[in-house]
Write an enzyme that holds these catalytic residues in place. Structure first.
Site, mmCIF file in Angstrom:
data_model
loop_
_atom_site.group_PDB
_atom_site.id
_atom_site.type_symbol
_atom_site.label_atom_id
_atom_site.label_comp_id
_atom_site.label_asym_id
_atom_site.label_seq_id
_atom_site.Cartn_x
_atom_site.Cartn_y
_atom_site.Cartn_z
ATOM 1 N N GLY A 1 30.526 1.184 32.280
ATOM 2 C CA GLY A 1 31.358 1.205 33.150
ATOM 3 C C GLY A 1 32.859 1.378 32.601
ATOM 4 C CB ILE A 2 36.012 0.370 33.967
ATOM 5 C CG1 ILE A 2 36.103 1.042 35.243
ATOM 6 C CG2 ILE A 2 37.556 0.136 33.336
ATOM 7 C CD1 ILE A 2 36.670 0.273 36.301
ATOM 8 N N GLY A 3 34.785 -0.862 31.293
ATOM 9 C CA GLY A 3 34.726 -1.640 29.840
ATOM 10 C C GLY A 3 34.477 -0.556 28.674
ATOM 11 C CB SER B 1 40.670 -4.344 42.028
ATOM 12 O OG SER B 1 40.035 -3.607 43.055
ATOM 13 N N GLY C 1 33.470 -7.845 28.687
ATOM 14 C CA GLY C 1 32.650 -7.023 29.824
ATOM 15 C C GLY C 1 32.522 -5.562 29.528
ATOM 16 C CB SER C 2 33.314 -3.455 26.610
ATOM 17 O OG SER C 2 33.054 -4.599 25.554
ATOM 18 C CB THR C 3 27.402 -3.499 27.906
ATOM 19 O OG1 THR C 3 27.437 -4.088 29.211
ATOM 20 C CG2 THR C 3 27.488 -4.813 26.848
ATOM 21 C CE1 TYR D 1 36.252 -7.423 41.896
ATOM 22 C CE2 TYR D 1 37.468 -6.418 43.764
ATOM 23 C CZ TYR D 1 37.100 -6.424 42.411
ATOM 24 O OH TYR D 1 37.331 -5.150 41.454
#
Length: 263
Positions: free
Chosen positions: A18-20, A141, A14-16, A154
Site C-alpha cells: 500500500g501507501i507505505g 487522513s 507499516g511498509s510491506t 479511526y
C-alpha cells in the site's frame, strides 16, 4: 530536479504494501537507504526482496515489529541506527459503530495509530536535531479533519496524529529538521482493493463496477476516483526532500479534493 536525498536513510513503518510500500519505493528511487517494516518477518522480507527486484540499485533492509506490542517496538528502536527520514505510516483502519466499540478496541487503535508515532519520534527526532538535518512525516487522513460517523475511532486517532506532528514541529525551531503531516484521501491500497473485491463478490458485481460505485458515494471528491498509493508517496518524497525546507508544522493534502474547506 535534484531533491537532495541521495545517501539519506529512512524508516517507514507499516511498509510491506500500500501507501507505505509506495513511499519506500519512491524514496529508494531517489537514492535513499530504506528500512521496511511489517508485523511478520516473512512478509517484510518478501517486500524487501520485491523492492530490490524492482530497483536493482536500491539499498533496502527490513525489520519486523508489531506496533500493538510495545516490547517489539522497543526492540525495533534499539535495532535502528541513525535515521534521517522517519515516515509514521503504520495504522489500523476499519468501520465500526461507535456504541459497539469496546475500550480495548479503542486502546488498540490509539496504541497503533498514535503511540507508534510517539515512540518512534521520541527515539529518533533528537538525533536528527543533534545532526542538524531530518524529516518526520506523519501519514494521517482527511478523516482526521472530517471525522466519519462510521469510523469515529479511526478519525479521532488520525486527528491526534495531526496534532502530534504540529506539536513536534515546534521542537525543531531554528533547525533544518521539519515535521509535517500528509492528509491522504480515499486510496486504492492493497487492503482497500481486497475489501472492494470481497464486497463485489458478495454482490455478484464486477470489481471495477463496485469500485466506481463506492467512490461515487463520496459527494465531495473532485477527482472522482480513488487515489493511487504513488500519488500520496509523491507528496511524502517532496516533504522529505531538501526542497521542502520552508514547510514545517503543516498538514498538507493528497486527498483528491475531498475536504471542502480552503485551508
Amino acid at each position: 530536479m535534484d531533491l537532495g536525498l541521495h545517501g539519506r536513510t529512512a524508516f517507514i513503518s507499516g511498509s510491506t504494501q500500500g501507501i507505505g510500500y509506495a513511499i519506500a519505493s519512491a524514496l529508494a528511487a531517489e537514492g535513499v537507504r530504506v528500512t521496511l517494516n511489517g508485523r511478520d518477518t516473512t512478509r517484510v522480507e518478501a517486500a524487501a526482496s520485491r523492492l530490490r527486484a524492482e530497483q536493482s540499485d536500491a539499498e533496502v533492509s527490513a525489520v519486523a515489529a508489531d506496533f500493538a506490542k510495545p516490547d517489539e517496538v522497543r526492540a525495533l528502536i534499539a535495532s535502528l541506527g541513525e535515521v534521517d527520514i522517519l515516515v509514521n505510516n503504520v495504522g489500523l483502519f476499519g468501520l465500526a459503530e461507535f456504541a459497539s466499540l469496546s475500550d480495548e478496541e479503542w486502546a488498540r487503535y490509539v496504541e497503533v495509530n498514535v503511540m507508534s508515532g510517539v515512540r518512534l519520534s521520541r527515539a529518533l527526532l533528537s538525533g536528527m536535531i543533534e545532526r542538524g538535518w531530518g524529516r518526520v512525516v506523519f501519514i494521517s487522513s482527511e478523516s482526521g479533519v472530517n471525522v466519519p460517523a462510521d469510523m469515529v475511532h479511526y478519525g479521532v486517532t488520525k486527528a491526534a496524529m495531526i496534532a502530534l506532528g504540529n506539536g513536534l514541529a515546534k521542537l525543531t525551531r531554528g533547525t533544518d529538521v521539519t515535521v509535517n503531516t500528509v492528509l491522504g484521501g480515499p486510496t486504492f491500497s492493497d487492503g482497500v482493493a481486497a475489501s472492494v473485491a470481497a464486497v463485489a463478490d458478495a454482490r455478484s458485481l464486477p470489481a471495477d463496477e463496485m469500485k466506481r460505485a463506492i467512490i461515487g458515494q463520496n459527494s465531495t471528491t473532485l477527482i472522482e476516483r480513488f487515489l493511487e498509493p504513488s500519488e500520496v508517496a509523491d507528496l511524502v518524497v517532496y516533504l522529505a526532500s531538501a526542497r521542502a525546507s520552508a514547510t514545517n508544522g503543516a498538514a498538507l493534502r493528497a486527498d483528491g479534493g475531498v475536504l471542502t474547506s480552503m485551508l
